[in-house]
Design an enzyme around this catalytic site. Structure first.
Site, PDB file in Angstrom:
ATOM      1  CE1 TYR A 236      62.794 -11.169  45.656  1.00 54.68           C
ATOM      2  CE2 TYR A 236      62.691 -10.142  47.367  1.00 54.68           C
ATOM      3  CZ  TYR A 236      62.664 -11.094  46.872  1.00 54.68           C
ATOM      4  OH  TYR A 236      62.536 -12.402  47.169  1.00 54.68           O
TER       5      TYR A 236
ATOM      6  CG  ASP B 186      56.655  -4.053  46.547  1.00 56.17           C
ATOM      7  OD1 ASP B 186      56.525  -4.073  47.869  1.00 56.17           O
ATOM      8  OD2 ASP B 186      57.171  -5.076  46.061  1.00 56.17           O
TER       9      ASP B 186
ATOM     10  CE  LYS C  58      62.297  -6.457  53.260  1.00 54.80           C
ATOM     11  NZ  LYS C  58      62.350  -6.413  51.879  1.00 54.80           N
TER      12      LYS C  58
HETATM   13  C1  LIG Z   1      61.679  -7.450  51.023  1.00 56.28           C
HETATM   14  C2  LIG Z   1      60.737  -7.293  49.861  1.00 56.28           C
HETATM   15  C3  LIG Z   1      59.578  -8.146  49.309  1.00 56.28           C
HETATM   16  C4  LIG Z   1      59.436  -9.316  49.997  1.00 56.28           C
HETATM   17  O1  LIG Z   1      59.104  -9.360  51.559  1.00 56.28           O
HETATM   18  P1  LIG Z   1      59.609 -10.927  52.156  1.00 56.28           P
HETATM   19  O2  LIG Z   1      58.985 -10.564  53.456  1.00 56.28           O
HETATM   20  O3  LIG Z   1      60.827 -11.069  52.162  1.00 56.28           O
HETATM   21  O4  LIG Z   1      58.555 -11.904  51.439  1.00 56.28           O
HETATM   22  C5  LIG Z   1      58.737  -7.454  48.423  1.00 56.28           C
HETATM   23  N1  LIG Z   1      59.129  -6.337  47.806  1.00 56.28           N
HETATM   24  C6  LIG Z   1      59.826  -5.679  48.003  1.00 56.28           C
HETATM   25  C7  LIG Z   1      60.045  -4.232  47.618  1.00 56.28           C
HETATM   26  C8  LIG Z   1      60.779  -6.076  49.209  1.00 56.28           C
HETATM   27  O5  LIG Z   1      61.843  -5.176  49.619  1.00 56.28           O
END
Ligand SMILES: *Cc1c(COP(=O)(O)O)cnc(C)c1O
Length: 448
Positions: A156, A251, A283
């Site tokens: 994701y 990511d 995060k």
């Molecule tokens: C949480 C997450 C996102 C998206 O971040 P948001 O701040 O919720 O838009 C993208 N990539 C990864 C791996 C994530 O865990």
């Protein structure tokens, strides 16, 4: 109303009337009553708990129930909730003004901290992980002059249109939109491959190599439960991209500054001697505020406006309060903190395996850095998304609710990793162990 009653030595949560009435009000004014779908408990059923405060590793809901928090706001709360030094820094920053629409020092300091910890040369701040991956993809396309993006099923990257793609029928197929509202044309340039499958990557590069702008992957998959890359997989992706003139985008929105001091890259790339071309963060680096970033190789990053032609912007990007929260969090996240997080993660995994084993629940507990998650109803390791889908949702539902009733807040979905915070103390671990002794038999009773 609502309190932790004593049942033997196990504190039991009672009452969710206030949460239930807040949920009714919320549903009257917001779709599903939430501002992010997983919070609605659809995967596990029941009433989502509306939290009213949090301190250290404990959440308190609107009915006054307390829970040990193993979600940590989906990762950001690395140090625990309302850490006194973070709160003080945020209060002081807010008192100086909450947004200037100009550059300011905290965003420079946070960028310096990120550059010091990771292999990126330059960073650009944004306000969410979604914005970070969206911008990184745009930059990769702008830099290479190519359109095709390769991603992995079960990874994701936020709700970016072109990344909300599901694989078509074959292994090497262009993506189909994973949601209404995304035109086919937006995912037509997205190739979705099985995770941990070098042969699929090789095949797609031999067919489309000169059209591929980038490969994007979670540094370690944490959005289908915790699925670590197999040894050498990320290095292989970095090498394959380089051979074909594509960029490797790692990511680390979830794993960054959590899996280790340097994120998941600290566990593989830093040891093996390779670096991604672009990385995304979020995060933890926002310390509980909307702050995220993307960064990477100098020649790529200098393509961004205002230095280069690739446009990207944000009214609240680098916000002084948010970057102060992130900076204070990262400065407090010392090597000792990461050692403690590692210890906590392995302690809880051992408790989990012991409890599930004693209750006779088929299970596998997997980890990736300090992220971990159980898969109930299977004993074979999970390597990719199709493995992850082969678990027992009824067993998890029963397990989740029993943990909740016994004062432990888990992710309300079996496709999410569990998150520890430095603030988990013996009291919290005790509560987890007692809750597990009730929840594992509940999962056994519900096992298909
Ligand atoms: C949480 C997450 C996102 C998206 O971040 P948001 O701040 O919720 O838009 C993208 N990539 C990864 C791996 C994530 O865990």
């Amino acid at each position: 109303m609502g309190h932790l009653a004593s049942s033997g030595t196990i504190r039991v949560v009672s009452g969710s009337d206030v949460s239930a009435s807040l949920f009714d009000r919320a549903r009257a004014v917001s779709p599903g009553g939430v501002n992010s779908p997983v919070r609605a408990f659809k995967a596990v059923g029941g009433t989502p708990r509306f939290m009213s405060s949090a301190s250290g590793s404990w959440l308190t809901d609107a009915d006054g129930n307390r829970y040990v928090d193993l979600v940590a706001s989906w990762g950001p709360m690395l140090l625990g909730h309302a850490h006194p030094e973070v709160v003080a820094a945020v209060q002081a920053a807010a008192a100086r003004g909450t947004s200037f629409g100009t550059p300011s020092e905290p965003e420079v300091e946070l960028a310096e901290e990120i550059v010091a910890r990771t292999p990126v040369d330059l960073v650009r701040m944004v306000s969410s992980g979604t914005e970070a991956t969206m911008s990184a993809i745009r930059l990769a396309r702008g830099f290479t002059g190519r359109d095709v993006v390769v991603k992995f099923a079960g990874c994701y990257h936020g709700h970016v249109d072109s990344l909300l793609a599901e694989a078509g029928s074959g292994v090497v197929t262009f993506g189909l939109p994973g949601t209404p509202g995304v035109p086919d044309a937006f995912t037509a340039e997205t190739l979705v491959l099985p995770y941990n499958d070098p042969a699929a990557v090789r095949a797609v590069f031999s067919e489309h190599g000169d059209r591929i702008a980038c490969v994007i992957t979670e540094a370690a998959a944490g959005n289908m439960g915790a699925v670590a890359p197999e040894p050498g997989f990320n290095a292989f992706l970095a090498r394959t991209c380089r051979e074909h003139g594509a960029l490797f985008v790692s990511d680390e929105v979830m794993t960054g500054f959590r899996a280790s001091r340097q994120g998941y890259w600290g566990i593989d790339g830093a040891v093996e001697g390779w670096a991604p071309d672009l990385m995304t963060f979020g995060k933890v680096m926002g310390g509980g505020f909307p702050a995220a970033a993307f960064g990477g190789r100098e020649d790529v990053m200098r393509m961004l406006a205002p230095e280069g032609p690739v446009y990207q912007a944000g009214t609240l990007s680098g916000n002084p309060v948010a970057t102060t929260a992130g900076l204070t969090t990262l400065r407090l996240a010392t090597d000792e903190v990461y050692t403690h997080l590692d210890d906590l993660a392995s302690t809880i995994q051992t408790m989990l395996r012991d409890a599930l084993g004693a209750a006779g629940v088929p299970h596998v507990v997997q980890s990736a850095g300090t992220l971990f998650s159980p898969y109930l109803g299977r004993t074979e390791p999970v390597r990719d998304f199709s493995d992850a889908q082969d678990q027992d949702p009824a067993a998890y539902r029963a397990f989740f609710h029993a943990m909740l009733e016994h004062g432990v807040y888990l992710p309300p979905s079996s496709y999410e990793a569990w998150f520890v915070s430095d603030s988990l103390d013996d009291d919290a671990l005790d509560q987890i162990e007692k809750a597990l002794s009730a929840a594992a038999p509940a999962a056994a009773a519900a096992t298909a």
